[in-house]
Design an enzyme around this catalytic site. Structure first.
Site, PDB file in Angstrom:
ATOM      1  N   ILE A   1       0.794  -1.375  -0.008  1.00 40.11           N
ATOM      2  CA  ILE A   1      -0.025  -0.097  -0.097  1.00 40.11           C
ATOM      3  C   ILE A   1       0.974   1.353   0.064  1.00 40.11           C
ATOM      4  CG2 ILE A   1      -1.924   1.268   1.176  1.00 40.11           C
ATOM      5  CD1 ILE A   1      -2.743  -1.227   2.488  1.00 40.11           C
TER       6      ILE A   1
ATOM      7  N   SER B   1       9.485  -6.496   5.009  1.00 38.30           N
ATOM      8  CA  SER B   1       8.564  -6.895   3.840  1.00 38.30           C
ATOM      9  C   SER B   1       8.373  -6.501   2.525  1.00 38.30           C
ATOM     10  CB  SER B   1       7.340  -7.430   4.372  1.00 38.30           C
ATOM     11  OG  SER B   1       6.537  -6.326   4.846  1.00 38.30           O
TER      12      SER B   1
ATOM     13  N   SER C   1      -6.572  -1.562  11.087  1.00 38.20           N
ATOM     14  CA  SER C   1      -7.116  -2.790  10.590  1.00 38.20           C
ATOM     15  C   SER C   1      -8.437  -2.983  10.648  1.00 38.20           C
ATOM     16  CB  SER C   1      -6.182  -3.859  11.122  1.00 38.20           C
ATOM     17  OG  SER C   1      -6.989  -5.115  10.516  1.00 38.20           O
TER      18      SER C   1
ATOM     19  N   TYR D   1      -1.955  -9.069  16.722  1.00 43.79           N
ATOM     20  CA  TYR D   1      -1.842  -8.029  15.739  1.00 43.79           C
ATOM     21  C   TYR D   1      -3.200  -6.979  15.811  1.00 43.79           C
ATOM     22  CZ  TYR D   1      -2.580  -5.887  10.942  1.00 43.79           C
ATOM     23  OH  TYR D   1      -2.934  -5.304  10.026  1.00 43.79           O
TER      24      TYR D   1
ATOM     25  N   ILE E   1      -9.541 -23.236  -1.740  1.00 45.60           N
ATOM     26  CA  ILE E   1     -10.427 -22.585  -0.930  1.00 45.60           C
ATOM     27  C   ILE E   1     -10.324 -23.424   0.308  1.00 45.60           C
ATOM     28  CG2 ILE E   1     -13.096 -22.165  -0.599  1.00 45.60           C
ATOM     29  CD1 ILE E   1     -13.154 -21.697  -3.626  1.00 45.60           C
ATOM     30  N   PHE E   2     -10.291 -22.493   1.536  1.00 49.46           N
ATOM     31  CA  PHE E   2     -10.352 -23.192   2.814  1.00 49.46           C
ATOM     32  C   PHE E   2     -11.778 -23.340   3.311  1.00 49.46           C
ATOM     33  CE2 PHE E   2      -6.133 -21.679   2.072  1.00 49.46           C
ATOM     34  CZ  PHE E   2      -5.442 -22.942   2.407  1.00 49.46           C
TER      35      PHE E   2
ATOM     36  N   ARG F   1      -9.486 -23.102   8.128  1.00 48.46           N
ATOM     37  CA  ARG F   1      -8.181 -22.608   9.022  1.00 48.46           C
ATOM     38  C   ARG F   1      -8.804 -21.970  10.158  1.00 48.46           C
ATOM     39  NH1 ARG F   1      -4.416 -19.325   4.911  1.00 48.46           N
ATOM     40  NH2 ARG F   1      -6.341 -18.198   4.297  1.00 48.46           N
TER      41      ARG F   1
HETATM   42  N1  LIG Z   1      -3.251  -4.989   3.255  1.00 48.58           N
HETATM   43  C1  LIG Z   1      -4.286  -4.794   3.822  1.00 48.58           C
HETATM   44  O1  LIG Z   1      -5.254  -5.641   3.659  1.00 48.58           O
HETATM   45  C2  LIG Z   1      -4.226  -4.265   5.215  1.00 48.58           C
HETATM   46  C3  LIG Z   1      -5.548  -4.272   6.021  1.00 48.58           C
HETATM   47  C4  LIG Z   1      -5.415  -3.521   7.041  1.00 48.58           C
HETATM   48  C5  LIG Z   1      -4.431  -2.950   7.400  1.00 48.58           C
HETATM   49  N2  LIG Z   1      -3.397  -2.685   6.681  1.00 48.58           N
HETATM   50  C6  LIG Z   1      -2.026  -2.047   7.396  1.00 48.58           C
HETATM   51  O2  LIG Z   1      -1.584  -1.277   6.105  1.00 48.58           O
HETATM   52  C7  LIG Z   1      -0.222  -1.070   6.441  1.00 48.58           C
HETATM   53  C8  LIG Z   1       0.280  -1.385   4.901  1.00 48.58           C
HETATM   54  O3  LIG Z   1      -0.014  -2.818   4.878  1.00 48.58           O
HETATM   55  P1  LIG Z   1       0.654  -3.803   3.523  1.00 48.58           P
HETATM   56  O4  LIG Z   1      -0.407  -4.537   3.016  1.00 48.58           O
HETATM   57  O5  LIG Z   1       1.334  -2.582   2.319  1.00 48.58           O
HETATM   58  O6  LIG Z   1       2.041  -4.418   3.978  1.00 48.58           O
HETATM   59  P2  LIG Z   1       3.376  -4.532   3.702  1.00 48.58           P
HETATM   60  O7  LIG Z   1       4.044  -5.518   4.407  1.00 48.58           O
HETATM   61  O8  LIG Z   1       3.507  -4.675   1.938  1.00 48.58           O
HETATM   62  O9  LIG Z   1       3.757  -3.191   4.217  1.00 48.58           O
HETATM   63  C9  LIG Z   1       4.549  -2.945   5.454  1.00 48.58           C
HETATM   64  C10 LIG Z   1       5.879  -2.081   4.985  1.00 48.58           C
HETATM   65  O10 LIG Z   1       6.235  -1.721   6.333  1.00 48.58           O
HETATM   66  C11 LIG Z   1       7.810  -2.370   6.379  1.00 48.58           C
HETATM   67  N3  LIG Z   1       7.984  -2.703   7.882  1.00 48.58           N
HETATM   68  C12 LIG Z   1       7.668  -3.526   8.472  1.00 48.58           C
HETATM   69  N4  LIG Z   1       8.455  -3.397   9.731  1.00 48.58           N
HETATM   70  C13 LIG Z   1       9.033  -2.213   9.736  1.00 48.58           C
HETATM   71  C14 LIG Z   1       9.962  -1.758  10.600  1.00 48.58           C
HETATM   72  N5  LIG Z   1      10.026  -2.236  12.011  1.00 48.58           N
HETATM   73  N6  LIG Z   1      10.485  -0.306  10.601  1.00 48.58           N
HETATM   74  C15 LIG Z   1      10.471   0.173   9.161  1.00 48.58           C
HETATM   75  N7  LIG Z   1       9.629  -0.548   8.274  1.00 48.58           N
HETATM   76  C16 LIG Z   1       8.915  -1.686   8.685  1.00 48.58           C
HETATM   77  C17 LIG Z   1       7.999  -3.423   5.313  1.00 48.58           C
HETATM   78  O11 LIG Z   1       9.262  -3.698   4.849  1.00 48.58           O
HETATM   79  C18 LIG Z   1       6.668  -2.939   4.303  1.00 48.58           C
HETATM   80  O12 LIG Z   1       7.434  -2.308   3.279  1.00 48.58           O
HETATM   81  C19 LIG Z   1       0.289  -2.024   7.513  1.00 48.58           C
HETATM   82  O13 LIG Z   1       0.223  -1.138   8.726  1.00 48.58           O
HETATM   83  C20 LIG Z   1      -0.868  -2.932   7.633  1.00 48.58           C
HETATM   84  O14 LIG Z   1      -1.077  -3.332   9.174  1.00 48.58           O
HETATM   85  C21 LIG Z   1      -2.952  -3.446   5.591  1.00 48.58           C
END
Ligand SMILES: NC(=O)c1ccc[n+]([C@@H]2O[C@H](COP(=O)([O-])OP(=O)(O)OC[C@H]3O[C@@H](n4cnc5c(N)ncnc54)[C@H](O)[C@@H]3O)[C@@H](O)[C@H]2O)c1
Length: 317
Positions: free
Chosen positions: A12, A35, A123, A150, A209-210, A274
């Site tokens: 994102i 990640s 989230s 989480y 599909i789970f 799951r």
């Molecule tokens: N993807 C979804 O459906 C979803 C839903 C709800 C909330 N979120 C939230 O949105 C945000 C982005 O999620 P995403 O899906 O892009 O995940 P993602 O894993 O692609 O992005 C997270 C980023 O944070 C970085 N990161 C992790 N730990 C770190 C640290 N200690 N210091 C610095 N950087 C760090 C990772 O390298 C990664 O680039 C997160 O906060 C996640 O909890 C995502």
């Protein structure tokens, strides 16, 4: 504007960085690449504006406060997180370290730097926990009952945002995101069901599909989510806002829509349910409509079509 995006090399975050640069903002990314990946920032680095700075840094490090102080961002978009529910169950202390203490460091940096606002990626899929079907779609007024470490760490971060607003007049907007999908989502991750399905369908393999497939989610496209973040930079102060479509889609329906789009001929495979998976989840986005003027524009068909196109163009792994 000078802005900072933590987690800006992630799924994102990198899509948000592209949009912010396109709007002419100066963007400092903080990411430890745990990640995320620099490949996600390839378009941003090629942007002719030269307004991107990248700091490979853990949000838990002491250096973070100094970097925020040097950059003096007007808005910090805080997306860096340990974002895997299963990791949070296995390693709850690590999860809390990144998601709670990391957020506190971001808030301390923002406070010291005179940042006006923090926009936080909360989230919506875990904040409210399992709910009575009669309560769907879930409103922000629904009790917060997270069922995973989480969910708890993300909820605690919101409580800190509220406290910092009271104590230090640091404004915030927390976006409770539904299931976000779109290009650059990691197909190997556990949450990215759309990316996983796209990968398998294009390899000619069955999707798995789970359980009975009737579990539901609210799938919201990443460009729409990015649009909500940009709006929340100037609106929605002091609020938690659901960012979802309000539409409940079962995993079986998702598999069918994606199979049709991909021209797949292989039937889905079935595996046992799951444990711990939410049965139903869908968010009511009305409040975001009122406060941000936001709504999800992208239909599921168009969104999964874009993911399939992106997956076709991606080199095989
Ligand atoms: N993807 C979804 O459906 C979803 C839903 C709800 C909330 N979120 C939230 O949105 C945000 C982005 O999620 P995403 O899906 O892009 O995940 P993602 O894993 O692609 O992005 C997270 C980023 O944070 C970085 N990161 C992790 N730990 C770190 C640290 N200690 N210091 C610095 N950087 C760090 C990772 O390298 C990664 O680039 C997160 O906060 C996640 O909890 C995502």
């Amino acid at each position: 504007m000078q802005v900072m995006v933590t987690g800006g090399a992630g799924f994102i975050g990198s899509n948000l960085v592209d949009r912010l640069l396109a709007e002419g903002h100066s963007v400092a990314v903080v990411d430890d690449l745990s990640s995320g990946s620099l490949a996600n920032l390839a378009d941003a680095r090629a942007s002719s504006s030269h307004a991107l700075a990248f700091h490979q840094l853990d949000v838990r490090s002491d250096e973070l406060v100094e970097v925020i102080g040097r950059r003096r961002p007007e808005v910090v978009f805080h997306l860096a997180a340990q974002a895997d529910v299963r990791v949070s169950v296995e390693r709850p202390v690590f999860d809390a370290d990144v998601n709670i203490l990391g957020t506190l460091r971001v808030l301390e940096g923002a406070r010291a730097a005179g940042t006006a606002r923090v926009v936080f990626a909360a989230s919506g899929g875990t904040l409210y926990g399992e709910s009575d079907p009669a309560e769907l779609p879930l409103k922000e007024s629904h009790p917060h009952r997270p069922l995973s470490p989480y969910g708890v760490s993300k909820m605690a971060a919101i409580d800190y945002l509220v406290a910092y607003r009271e104590l230090h007049a640091l404004e915030f907007c927390a976006l409770a995101l539904a299931n976000v999908y779109g290009p650059r989502q990691d197909p190997h991750g556990e949450a990215g069901v759309v990316a996983i399905f796209a990968d398998r369908l294009l390899r000619g393999e069955p999707v798995t599909i789970f359980g009975d497939g009737e579990q539901t989610r609210d799938f919201v496209y990443v460009d729409d989510v990015v649009d909500a973040f940009v709006r929340a930079a100037t609106r929605g102060g002091g609020l938690v806002l659901n960012i979802g479509t309000g539409l409940e889609v079962s995993v079986s329906d998702l598999a069918r829509v994606m199979g049709e789009r991909a021209g797949a001929t292989v039937a889905p495979a079935h595996a046992p349910a799951r444990p711990g998976e939410l049965r139903r989840n869908v968010l009511d986005p009305e409040r975001a409509g009122i406060h941000l003027g936001w709504q999800a524009w992208t239909t599921l068909g168009d969104g999964v079509g874009a993911v399939l196109d992106h997956t076709r163009r991606r080199p095989a792994t």
